[in-house]
Scaffold this motif. Structure first.
Motif, mmCIF file in Angstrom:
data_model
loop_
_atom_site.group_PDB
_atom_site.id
_atom_site.type_symbol
_atom_site.label_atom_id
_atom_site.label_comp_id
_atom_site.label_asym_id
_atom_site.label_seq_id
_atom_site.Cartn_x
_atom_site.Cartn_y
_atom_site.Cartn_z
ATOM 1 N N ARG A 1 44.565 41.913 44.264
ATOM 2 C CA ARG A 1 44.756 41.444 42.894
ATOM 3 C C ARG A 1 44.089 40.097 42.635
ATOM 4 N NH1 ARG A 1 49.139 44.201 40.282
ATOM 5 N NH2 ARG A 1 48.729 42.908 38.484
ATOM 6 N N LYS B 1 40.905 39.051 43.337
ATOM 7 C CA LYS B 1 39.568 39.312 42.785
ATOM 8 C C LYS B 1 38.732 38.050 42.619
ATOM 9 C CE LYS B 1 41.315 43.260 40.150
ATOM 10 N NZ LYS B 1 40.850 44.421 40.822
ATOM 11 N N GLY B 2 38.860 37.132 43.573
ATOM 12 C CA GLY B 2 38.010 35.941 43.576
ATOM 13 C C GLY B 2 38.289 34.942 42.467
ATOM 14 N N SER B 3 39.414 35.068 41.788
ATOM 15 C CA SER B 3 39.700 34.160 40.676
ATOM 16 C C SER B 3 40.739 33.110 41.074
ATOM 17 C CB SER B 3 40.208 34.959 39.477
ATOM 18 O OG SER B 3 40.938 34.137 38.609
ATOM 19 N N VAL B 4 40.442 31.850 40.773
ATOM 20 C CA VAL B 4 41.390 30.769 41.078
ATOM 21 C C VAL B 4 42.684 30.986 40.298
ATOM 22 C CG1 VAL B 4 41.779 28.293 40.861
ATOM 23 C CG2 VAL B 4 39.542 29.124 41.466
ATOM 24 N N ARG B 5 42.532 31.393 39.032
ATOM 25 C CA ARG B 5 43.720 31.582 38.202
ATOM 26 C C ARG B 5 44.617 32.686 38.762
ATOM 27 N NH1 ARG B 5 45.020 29.392 33.520
ATOM 28 N NH2 ARG B 5 43.036 28.331 33.329
ATOM 29 N N ASN B 6 44.011 33.728 39.302
ATOM 30 C CA ASN B 6 44.817 34.780 39.923
ATOM 31 C C ASN B 6 45.479 34.273 41.195
ATOM 32 O OD1 ASN B 6 44.100 36.574 37.961
ATOM 33 N ND2 ASN B 6 42.566 37.637 39.167
ATOM 34 N N ASP C 1 51.670 48.294 40.952
ATOM 35 C CA ASP C 1 50.231 48.347 40.676
ATOM 36 C C ASP C 1 49.822 49.583 39.888
ATOM 37 O OD1 ASP C 1 49.230 46.056 41.558
ATOM 38 O OD2 ASP C 1 48.448 46.789 43.467
ATOM 39 N N ARG D 1 43.216 50.394 34.177
ATOM 40 C CA ARG D 1 41.839 50.109 34.604
ATOM 41 C C ARG D 1 41.021 51.403 34.593
ATOM 42 N NH1 ARG D 1 44.550 46.471 38.269
ATOM 43 N NH2 ARG D 1 44.088 44.355 37.593
ATOM 44 N N GLU E 1 35.143 30.844 32.758
ATOM 45 C CA GLU E 1 35.226 31.047 34.212
ATOM 46 C C GLU E 1 34.424 32.273 34.656
ATOM 47 O OE1 GLU E 1 39.248 31.263 35.754
ATOM 48 O OE2 GLU E 1 38.505 31.789 37.749
ATOM 49 N N LYS F 1 29.435 36.348 35.191
ATOM 50 C CA LYS F 1 29.561 37.751 35.628
ATOM 51 C C LYS F 1 29.437 38.734 34.458
ATOM 52 C CE LYS F 1 32.691 36.289 39.284
ATOM 53 N NZ LYS F 1 34.100 36.151 39.641
#
Lengths: 473, 516
Positions: free
Chosen positions: A22, A24-29, B412, B419, B485, B489
């Protein structure tokens, strides 16, 4: 007890690793789970964080040896702090979309205030982690028969691995498991002791260990009990680990409600643990001279003993992971990034944060092994936060005239005063019944400094606009 | 309730739906008739402590059958395969009955009969649902599949009631020929299914066809199935152990089991016609998928109560108290009732979030590989517990811990269902879009943002543009921070569309420049 222990640790690891998908490379996550943690998970998570080994093991042991209020003041104080967070801070702070609590001080006052708060909170969190690791070492010795110097690093490494992998997702999802096991263990143990023991045990327990005197009479240590209560109830408002969960909530309302639920549940479970301690004092094993809680636990039926020990292990683990997470966030974002913004730009924040888990965990393990009974240090650590950080937070939210300079002074001076009082208290020769008042003086000083300096500055600056209070949003 | 009756009326009006309803009902009827014989014979001739071993044997057989089924699907029509599966079920059931009638009372036969009945229980509905999924579009599936599933449960109720009535007279094992007759009828009706193939609503598109793991919902359901089925089998193990201890006599055992079966089947019918539609309406499909994992976690806790009670009793104590045994029965009932009603209906709909080709493969993966692996894993783990002389409360505690894992994984399902819906639907798919909007409307602002921000980074432009539209409905400064942020991407075209849409909505130029 080896199989349940392995199953419990293994599933904790699996949950943590599973949670990593979960992030996914995000700081916020990683830091605040993208603000998507549902109400019920958050409530369980806050319970898990609040019910650390102090509020469970220490509480039960103290209730067994010294009396109900000596033990129960810990969870009651922590639970009250959660209720206060829900009442006054959860909504306004959640609305700010903060990543860490020191961010509030940085945004509302200045970066110096944020950095100082981060350092103070880090120190208290490391001591908290060490205290819980030391306690888990003792429990693991009972559960699997291995010495703490083997089990403590293993447990710490396991927790660090899943925290690094899944961040706040791993921590909160594991809290679901850990709180569940904790509630189950407490419920079964209390049920068996109350309904399965000899008739009259409960009455005997209350006769032995319950009295209102510790709350009302100075000669029975009421100052110490109330000081402890206030230090926890108000000081824990600035707990990094509580606040990181508040920030991770889906909505401000969910954050608020989960604080209420967690506060009430913490108090109820804490009281249940205290009652277990009191009942233990009424049994042959618990009433023997110098008897410890673990010696009493050995006399429980093996199934109940297993659940009781698992509950305590769960209490320790749920606190350690949250504290590791909160400490590394504060260290990375509010100390390292503030001091070295070029070395740690936003895009590296996540990787550095993950990296910092290792030194924080290693320092805690070292402290746990070298100084395995950090009870007094733990109290001092929370007193420092109580002394300086609470007033600027509360007034920063609700009083628009507070200034950055006032905040820094109101954090630093009372904290130094608290340290001074800690080192000189015994030499002052005061009445022992006043023990505890040294905890209450610095926050009052902090209030006077913050208000005084802010008012003076605003008068001097005259027409210059003041920064808005968050509560006004 | 009107909706439920409407559902049954709809089935009556549609010949395909009628046929599938009959087939599913016959399977439910047959399984329930043979289950009493299976359980009684196993408990009498092997004993509950042999269950871990039979789990492993069943898993091996299931794996083998799944491999054959998987290979055959490329060469034979699904309807023919279902017919063959029913034929095999008839042969195996009759063979087991003949052996019992001629007096064979061996552990091996107990294992074989157990596996045959379980294979019928798992494999026959699996093959029939695969045919049904091929025959109905998503729109039809949502209309017809829940009432068809309810017919299956009604078949089980009838089967259980007949067993309960006749078992005292004809004995516990002579229900097997009746079960074989039901499977035989299935075999006949399968051959009347016309070859048809309707267009699925979700369409395979730019994603590579080879990888199932690109579908988040498939990954989640696959990973979830391992601990979930493990838990279900631990509960089953506890159930059989408890029944073996509480009811000793063979006839009493069979009557007890058939009564329990009837109660569960009736409860499942009620759940299917009342609870499932209510949950869909109230919570949406994604959240309803969380109900069965939660029930299993609760079931694990219930089994602990009995295990603690057993742990506190001496070895020489008499038969256990029925009051405490009822905790295990409740756990088993929760498992059966919610599996057959809420879980099955929910998963059928969840699969419609993925393209048809992947849907079939995903079903095979979970039903054909993950399920037997979980069963084998449960069996091996239970055998190792037994080897290390672990008391029942330790097993129950391990199950509880796994129960929490299932709960966490179950959380999940909803986001991953979304998704997959986002990734596989476009604006021409009205039905899929409706489902998508329904699920999104149930999310909090932050939850929907996380998912839509992910979609914004998608390679598929229409998915990203849909996300742009939805995201900007809730524009604020925090969204701007999130957009900054992930700016790098987002594809160039989508970024242009995003800033244009921001301009159209009157969002300040300073904000737009931050993304440019």
């Amino acid at each position: 007890m080896t199989l349940p222990t392995i199953a419990f640790l293994l599933v904790s690891l699996v949950i943590g690793l599973y949670a990593s998908r979960r992030v996914k490379g995000s700081v916020r996550n990683y830091f605040v789970a993208g603000h998507v943690i549902p109400f019920w998970v958050l409530a369980l998570s806050l319970c898990g964080q609040a019910l650390e080994l102090g509020g469970t093991y220490d509480n039960t042991a103290r209730s067994m040896t010294a009396g109900f209020w000596d033990g129960a003041v810990l969870p009651i104080g922590i639970g009250t702090s959660l209720i206060l967070i829900g009442m006054f801070f959860a909504k306004p702070l959640h609305a700010m979309h903060l990543l860490t609590l020191p961010d509030f001080y940085s945004q509302r006052f200045n970066t110096a205030a944020g950095t100082i708060v981060a350092v103070l909170c880090m120190i208290s969190s490391i001591i908290l982690i060490a205290g819980n690791l030391a306690g888990m070492g003792i429990l693991m010795e009972m559960a699997v028969g291995q010495l703490p110097h083997i089990t403590v690093p293993i447990i710490a490494a396991l927790i660090a691995v899943y925290t690094v992998a899944g961040g706040i997702f791993a921590v909160t999802w594991n809290d679901v498991l850990q709180s569940g096991v904790l509630f189950l263990g407490v419920a079964v143990t209390l049920g068996v002791l109350v309904f399965g023991g000899p008739a009259g045990t409960l009455e005997q327990a209350f006769t032995n260990r319950f009295s209102w005197d510790p709350l009302t009479r100075l000669d029975h240590g009421s100052m110490s009990v109330w000081a402890g209560f206030l230090a926890l109830a108000i000081g824990d408002i600035v707990a990094l680990d509580f606040m990181e969960r508040v920030f991770a909530a889906r909505t401000g309302r969910a954050a608020q409600s989960s604080c209420y639920v967690a506060g009430i549940v913490t108090i109820v479970v804490g009281i249940a643990m205290a009652v277990i301690g009191m009942i233990a004092s009424a049994t042959a094993a618990g009433s023997a001279e110098g008897a410890t809680l673990l010696q009493f636990a050995e006399t429980l039926p093996s199934s109940v003993k297993m659940l009781f020990v698992m509950a305590l292990l769960a209490a320790g683990m749920s606190t350690i992971d949250g504290a590791i997470m909160a400490t590394t966030k504060a260290l990375t974002r509010n100390v390292l990034q503030t001091l070295m913004p070029v070395v740690i730009p936003d895009r590296r924040l996540l990787s550095v944060s993950r990296l910092m888990v290792t030194p924080i965990t290693a320092a805690s393990v070292l402290l746990a092994l070298v100084f395995p009974v950090p009870g007094e240090l733990l109290i001092l650590a929370f007193d420092l936060v109580f002394a300086g950080c609470v007033v600027p937070l509360a007034l920063g939210v609700y009083w628009k005239k507070g200034t950055g300079q006032a905040a820094v002074l109101a954090i630093v001076i009372p904290s130094l005063v608290r340290l001074l009082l800690y080192s000189t208290w015994d030499s002052l020769g005061l009445d022992p019944s006043l023990k505890g008042i040294e905890t209450l003086i610095p926050p009052v000083l902090s209030l006077l400094i913050f208000v005084g300096v802010s008012v003076l500055q605003s008068e001097r600056q005259g027409s210059m606009p003041a920064s808005p209070a968050v509560g006004a949003h | 309730m009107t909706g439920v009756l409407d559902g049954f009326a709809l089935v009556k009006q549609n010949s395909d739906a009628r046929r599938f309803a009959l087939l599913i009902a016959l399977v439910g009827f047959g399984v329930e008739l043979s289950r009493v014989a299976q359980t009684t014979f196993f408990l009498q001739n092997a004993g509950a402590d042999q269950l871990p071993m039979v789990f492993v044997a069943f898993a091996v057989l299931m794996g083998l059958a799944s491999s054959i089924y998987s290979v055959s699907t490329h060469r034979v029509k699904l309807a023919s395969l279902a017919s063959i599966a029913c034929g095999v079920a008839v042969t195996a059931t009759m063979a087991a009955w003949i052996l019992i009638v001629i007096g064979v009372r061996s552990i091996v036969l107990a294992h074989v009969l157990y596996c045959v009945v379980e294979m019928c229980f798992i494999f026959l509905p699996l093959t029939l649902w695969a045919v049904a999924n091929e025959a109905f579009s998503q729109e039809d599936a949502e209309k017809y599949l829940p009432p068809i599933a309810a017919y299956g449960l009604i078949g089980a109720v009838i089967g259980g009631t007949i067993t309960r009535a006749v078992v005292g007279t004809i004995g516990p094992y002579n229900t097997l020929p009746l079960a074989a007759a039901a499977y035989g009828a299935c075999c006949y009706y399968c051959r009347t299914i016309p070859a048809q193939r309707r267009a699925a609503v979700t369409k395979p598109r730019q994603r590579p066809e080879g990888k199932l793991s690109v579908e988040p919902i498939v990954t989640t359901l696959t990973v979830l199935s391992l601990p979930m089925f493990f838990l279900a089998f631990v509960i089953e193990y506890m159930y059989y152990s408890t029944v073996g201890e509480v009811v000793v006599n063979a006839t009493d055992q069979s009557q007890f089991i058939s009564t329990f079966g009837i109660i569960c089947a009736v409860a499942a019918v009620c759940a299917q016609i009342v609870l499932t539609p209510f949950l869909f309406r109230r919570l949406g499909v994604g959240t309803t998928a969380f109900v069965y994992p939660s029930a299993l976690a609760l079931g694990a806790m219930l089994t602990l109560v009995y295990a603690l009670y057993q742990g506190g009793r001496g070895d020489s104590a008499g038969p256990p108290s029925m009051a405490f045994a009822s905790f295990v029965l409740a756990a088993r009932a929760l498992d059966i009732v919610l599996y057959q009603s809420v879980y099955e209906s929910t998963t059928h709909i969840l699969y419609y979030a993925v393209p048809e080709e992947r849907r079939t493969r995903a079903r095979s993966l979970i039903g054909g590989i993950m399920f037997p692996v979980s069963v084998a894993f449960s069996g091996l783990l239970l055998m190792s517990f037994s080897y290390f002389n672990q008391p029942m409360y330790n097993v129950a505690f391990a199950a509880i811990v796994v129960g929490f894992l299932v709960l966490v994984m179950g959380m999940d399902v909803r986001p991953d269902y979304l998704r997959s819906l986002l990734a596989n639907s476009d604006e021409t798919d009205t039905k899929a879009r409706e489902a998508l909007m329904d699920e999104i409307s149930r999310l909090s602002l932050n939850e929907s943002r996380v998912l839509l921000l992910e979609s914004l980074q998608s390679e598929r432009e229409d998915e990203a543009l849909f996300a742009v539209d939805k995201l900007l409905d809730t524009y604020d400064r925090f969204l701007l921070e999130d957009l900054r942020e992930i700016r790098e991407k987002i594809s160039a075209n989508v970024l242009v569309a995003l800033t244009d849409a921001m301009a159209a909505r009157g969002i300040a130029e300073a904000d737009r420049l931050l993304l440019a």
